[in-house]
Design an enzyme around this catalytic site. Sequence first.
Site, PDB file in Angstrom:
ATOM      1  N   GLY A  15      -1.132   6.067   3.298  1.00 19.87           N
ATOM      2  CA  GLY A  15      -0.736   4.951   3.867  1.00 19.87           C
ATOM      3  C   GLY A  15      -0.126   3.885   3.174  1.00 19.87           C
ATOM      4  O   GLY A  15       0.245   2.815   3.700  1.00 19.87           O
ATOM      5  N   ASP A  16       0.073   3.940   1.877  1.00 17.21           N
ATOM      6  CA  ASP A  16       0.515   2.936   0.971  1.00 17.21           C
ATOM      7  C   ASP A  16       1.384   3.656  -0.299  1.00 17.21           C
ATOM      8  O   ASP A  16       1.402   2.951  -1.351  1.00 17.21           O
ATOM      9  CB  ASP A  16      -0.156   2.025   0.487  1.00 17.21           C
ATOM     10  CG  ASP A  16       0.667   0.657  -0.133  1.00 17.21           C
ATOM     11  OD1 ASP A  16       1.824   0.631  -0.070  1.00 17.21           O
ATOM     12  OD2 ASP A  16      -0.178  -0.207  -0.992  1.00 17.21           O
ATOM     13  N   LEU A  17       1.900   4.601   0.223  1.00 20.02           N
ATOM     14  CA  LEU A  17       2.216   5.632  -1.090  1.00 20.02           C
ATOM     15  C   LEU A  17       3.782   5.493  -1.592  1.00 20.02           C
ATOM     16  O   LEU A  17       4.603   6.304  -1.633  1.00 20.02           O
ATOM     17  CB  LEU A  17       2.261   7.365  -0.467  1.00 20.02           C
ATOM     18  CG  LEU A  17       2.163   8.311  -1.518  1.00 20.02           C
ATOM     19  CD1 LEU A  17       1.001   8.179  -2.299  1.00 20.02           C
ATOM     20  CD2 LEU A  17       2.141   9.649  -0.605  1.00 20.02           C
TER      21      LEU A  17
END
Length: 287
Positions: A192-194
């Site tokens: 999700g925040d890669l």
Amino acid sequence: MEPVAARVAELTGREVAETAPLGTSHDWELHRVTLADGTPLFAKAVPDRGERLSGLFRAEALGLDWLGRAPGAPVPEVVGWDADTLVLSWIEERPPSPAAAEDFGRRLAAMHLAGADSFGADWDGFIGPLPLDNTPSPSWPEFYARQRLAPFLERAADRGALTPGDVRVVEKVIGSVGDLAGDPEPPSRVHGDLWSGNVMWQGDGAVVVDPAAHGGHRETDLAMLSLFGLPHLDRVRDAYNEAAPLAAGWRDRIALHQLHPLLVHVCLFGAAYRTTAMDAARAALRA
């Protein structure tokens, strides 16, 4: 005993020999902690969290634990946590290599394929210091439009970082996500925040940290890997695609998936990211 050392000792039930500050990130401090037996750990601590960051470390700990239930998931171990502190296994970084990139691509695919019950999560989320609405949804286009794009568009507009014309363009994307998203896919177990800064390389692979984990669209993680550049990205994607082939047209949808993190950056850092965000919005509509 220093406050962080005392917190880690309490959370782990083990004696702490020393702590070393590693700087800060957003509103929290980073530390290397060495236990009395020599075991190194990593700790994040909020000196004065207040209500704004209430639930931050809970979300990260639950997200890492959930991601880690996938076979071979490339995540650190959660050693302990409370409202003010998160303690993780220490990751000794090494220079990235093509072989490590291929291993990472395969492990990322396996994590995604572990799936999720719905789009969203059973816990309230955060991306950096900003809250995320993870209310479960059966539809990714609806989830992405209402719970990822719309709230951050509103926040960015309220901050004055986007013009009324900018807002109308992003609103057009929000209204068109169903048409832009491609064929439906089941929910994947996504980080999700890669972005590249959350990928920590090891000798034989990589570990991902600081997740905004939820059931989402797997193309989101792949799109974020290319947002600010990643070493050996082609190797990562090729290995991923061999393990879990991406749907036709995925390249055309990169901008759509990048729009949310770019709006987050506008909210956090202001108009410096306005042009990039608007370029992504227009590219998403063109695709």
